[in-house]
Design an enzyme around this catalytic site. Structure first.
Site, PDB file in Angstrom:
ATOM      1  N   HIS A  37       0.822  -1.211   0.000  1.00 42.49           N
ATOM      2  CA  HIS A  37       0.000   0.000   0.000  1.00 42.49           C
ATOM      3  C   HIS A  37       0.855   1.259   0.000  1.00 42.49           C
ATOM      4  O   HIS A  37       1.807   1.377   0.760  1.00 42.49           O
ATOM      5  CB  HIS A  37      -0.904   0.011   1.237  1.00 42.49           C
ATOM      6  CG  HIS A  37      -1.898   1.130   1.219  1.00 42.49           C
ATOM      7  ND1 HIS A  37      -3.012   1.118   0.408  1.00 42.49           N
ATOM      8  CD2 HIS A  37      -1.924   2.316   1.871  1.00 42.49           C
ATOM      9  CE1 HIS A  37      -3.691   2.236   0.579  1.00 42.49           C
ATOM     10  NE2 HIS A  37      -3.060   2.995   1.463  1.00 42.49           N
ATOM     11  N   LYS A  62       1.716  -1.929   5.642  1.00 42.42           N
ATOM     12  CA  LYS A  62       2.571  -1.896   4.457  1.00 42.42           C
ATOM     13  C   LYS A  62       2.085  -2.853   3.368  1.00 42.42           C
ATOM     14  O   LYS A  62       2.708  -2.944   2.317  1.00 42.42           O
ATOM     15  CB  LYS A  62       4.007  -2.261   4.833  1.00 42.42           C
ATOM     16  CG  LYS A  62       4.695  -1.202   5.658  1.00 42.42           C
ATOM     17  CD  LYS A  62       6.162  -1.548   5.855  1.00 42.42           C
ATOM     18  CE  LYS A  62       6.885  -0.382   6.525  1.00 42.42           C
ATOM     19  NZ  LYS A  62       8.301  -0.681   6.763  1.00 42.42           N
ATOM     20  N   GLU A  63       1.047  -3.592   3.627  1.00 44.19           N
ATOM     21  CA  GLU A  63       0.561  -4.546   2.633  1.00 44.19           C
ATOM     22  C   GLU A  63      -0.797  -4.086   2.092  1.00 44.19           C
ATOM     23  O   GLU A  63      -0.861  -3.177   1.280  1.00 44.19           O
ATOM     24  CB  GLU A  63       0.559  -5.961   3.245  1.00 44.19           C
ATOM     25  CG  GLU A  63       1.983  -6.335   3.700  1.00 44.19           C
ATOM     26  CD  GLU A  63       2.105  -7.735   4.283  1.00 44.19           C
ATOM     27  OE1 GLU A  63       1.534  -8.683   3.732  1.00 44.19           O
ATOM     28  OE2 GLU A  63       2.793  -7.872   5.313  1.00 44.19           O
ATOM     29  N   MET A  64      -1.892  -4.640   2.580  1.00 49.73           N
ATOM     30  CA  MET A  64      -3.189  -4.267   2.035  1.00 49.73           C
ATOM     31  C   MET A  64      -3.817  -3.075   2.774  1.00 49.73           C
ATOM     32  O   MET A  64      -4.739  -2.439   2.252  1.00 49.73           O
ATOM     33  CB  MET A  64      -4.108  -5.484   2.022  1.00 49.73           C
ATOM     34  CG  MET A  64      -3.560  -6.582   1.086  1.00 49.73           C
ATOM     35  SD  MET A  64      -4.275  -8.224   1.344  1.00 49.73           S
ATOM     36  CE  MET A  64      -5.700  -8.119   0.278  1.00 49.73           C
TER      37      MET A  64
END
Lengths: 345, 345
Positions: free
Chosen positions: B98, B140-142
């Site tokens: 993201h 930091k991902e979805m």
């Protein structure tokens, strides 16, 4: 040439009669003539299933369509913004590209894009092949370059072999890359929607409301632009023809291509095929609700205020344009023998 | 229970004998006994094809695996970092998530992840279901949240119906979402690699060099950690057991879970299945070249300096661990009736 083909040569390209088909001709001819005539009077025509004549090229093109190593980062592929698991688009107002940059305009669906008179909203690419090279080197999209894309694929032995198998000896180049991608994209058609089946004579496919919606769709003038096999995609039109369309999107449409004043805010008319799946709508992706999109179009393009009933009837009709998606088996992309993005660093 | 099962109960889970199989028993028993015994003495065992007992749940889980609306942005799905078109991973040192943030550690492959003794490099999730919820809410991902993910899916009528069809009446919740995703992931196994076929008696599957590489692999001690059906993934080990492993990656491994000093830089041993496809290697994704990865491992884990010939033999053997990927037909994700991400705004 059979009388059937006389009437339907365009839409039945690739039609392969079976033995059973010929057996049925004696009876079939009784209804095929009136059907073909009725069909010819409608402003919308059917979409035919894709006929794959070069399967190896299509298979290579599919790999390239899903190939993230065509982007600078190694994570963006054609399928990122034209996601075949959703609707051939990303269902965002505008796409998110390299370094999380927002794109300037709504990503159109790749399904049935072969029917577009030209590619991109402003028609700046004459066909699918010309389009395919664009996003690879667009700073806000894949942010690579053609030379890097060629070098990256050339560094992968399996691609070397596959390009030779499809295109004969010689180096990989952008012409081959975009030709293969375009060949795959030509297979991305969605035939056999309820409306197509209705057009071909199965009157049970449309509900009374959908039929009423289709009549309204024609009567108020939507078919002036939304016609043909793609229900659009075959002409340019000013967005806000009768009344101004309010938007914060700075795109100038065809003007960017022609430089002519009268081409400001003139865009390619989008397809309405599978429209229930391709929200948000318009070149700015500003509208999520299909009813609202229909109301706005009637207002700004045709100067008409639809009744709520008319709007809902048209929306019901539009749902009949959802066709069968091609079955996409995910390709197995070849491994890189070393950091495939090294050529960029 | 047959003698065959006595030897191979673990690896033949779901093995369904056909009528032809029983017919062949009279002759088959003559070679099955020695085969099963030989097999049992090898430190690596075969991977069996997945047996799908709940196809509707697996189909729902596949949709969710490809579902970008589980992310805040609407563009990141499980498949973004565990790309089934590449190798179940993204072939990057660390993933891009993201807002273009770099992840803290290399994304491990989802292929054969059901064989992992626990999930994530530090084993903080006990199984695939416990893992599946993590990336959805990781900043930091979805970068979504579980409540938003549930609300988003609940706003999509077709998902409502599918969850009821699979789980019975009741609201969509994270337990159901992660259970469905895990069910799909359990099907992502890669059986029938050349090495598996060799293990089962087809001695033509390995070249002389691969066989020599396998012997070296065992002799120098690689199989101390890389054993079992996944050729790893069934124990934790310190990265840099004999000599320090130099890295800029700050991950502390199991220490983050246990808080014990001795667990610093202890990570789950990764699977070597399909290793030629899953570069770059190690938890920091620092090494692209498989030969180099083998040399480093021998050095820092075993204190051994391999000859170039030994290294190349082992690499040749490792190529025999590439199995058959499951055929993944891209799912058709259901449309949203309105902006599906509205709940986040």
């Amino acid at each position: 040439m059979s009388p059937f083909n006389t009437f339907c040569s365009d839409t039945l390209q690739g039609f392969k009669p079976s033995i059973g088909h010929y057996r049925g001709w004696a009876l079939g001819a009784l209804w095929v003539f009136p059907l073909a005539q009725a069909w010819a009077t409608e402003p919308i025509s059917i979409i035919s299933p894709a006929v794959v004549t070069e399967p190896a090229k299509v298979a290579l093109g599919k790999k390239l369509f899903f190939e993230p190593r065509l982007s600078q980062s190694g994570i963006i592929s054609c399928n990122s913004c034209h996601n075949l698991a959703t609707s051939g688009t990303d269902n965002l107002p505008t796409s998110i590209g390299h370094n999380w940059q927002k794109g300037p305009i709504n990503s159109p669906t790749v399904f049935n894009a072969s029917y577009n008179l030209a590619q991109f909203w402003d028609g700046r690419a004459k066909d699918l092949q010309a389009q395919a090279g664009g996003p690879i080197e667009a700073d806000k999209e894949m942010a690579s370059s053609h030379s890097v894309a060629v070098a990256t694929l050339s560094s992968i032995p399996q691609y070397q072999q596959e390009f030779v198998a499809v295109y004969g000896k010689g180096a990989i180049n952008m012409d081959k890359i975009t030709d293969a991608i375009a060949s795959f994209e030509q297979t991305l058609v969605t035939p056999n929607s309820p409306f197509d089946l209705w057009l071909q004579g199965d009157k049970s496919q449309l509900s009374a409301q959908q039929l009423k919606g289709y009549q309204t769709f024609k009567q108020v003038g939507c078919t002036a632009c939304h016609n043909g096999p793609a229900v659009g995609a075959n002409s340019y039109q000013k967005m806000g023809l009768v009344q101004p369309y309010q938007t914060e999107n700075p795109s100038l449409g065809r003007y960017s291509v022609t430089g002519k004043e009268q081409d400001k805010h003139v865009f390619k008319v989008p397809t309405l095929r599978n429209i229930e799946h391709t929200a948000p709508y318009f070149h700015d992706g500003a509208v999520w609700d299909l009813s609202q999109a229909v109301e706005i179009m009637a207002q700004v393009q045709l100067g008409q205020t639809l009744t709520p009933e008319q709007t809902q009837d048209i929306v019901a009709f539009l749902h009949s344009l959802t066709g069968e998606r091609p079955q996409i088996v995910l390709p197995a992309l070849p491994p890189s023998p070393f950091d495939p993005l090294h050529v960029k660093r």
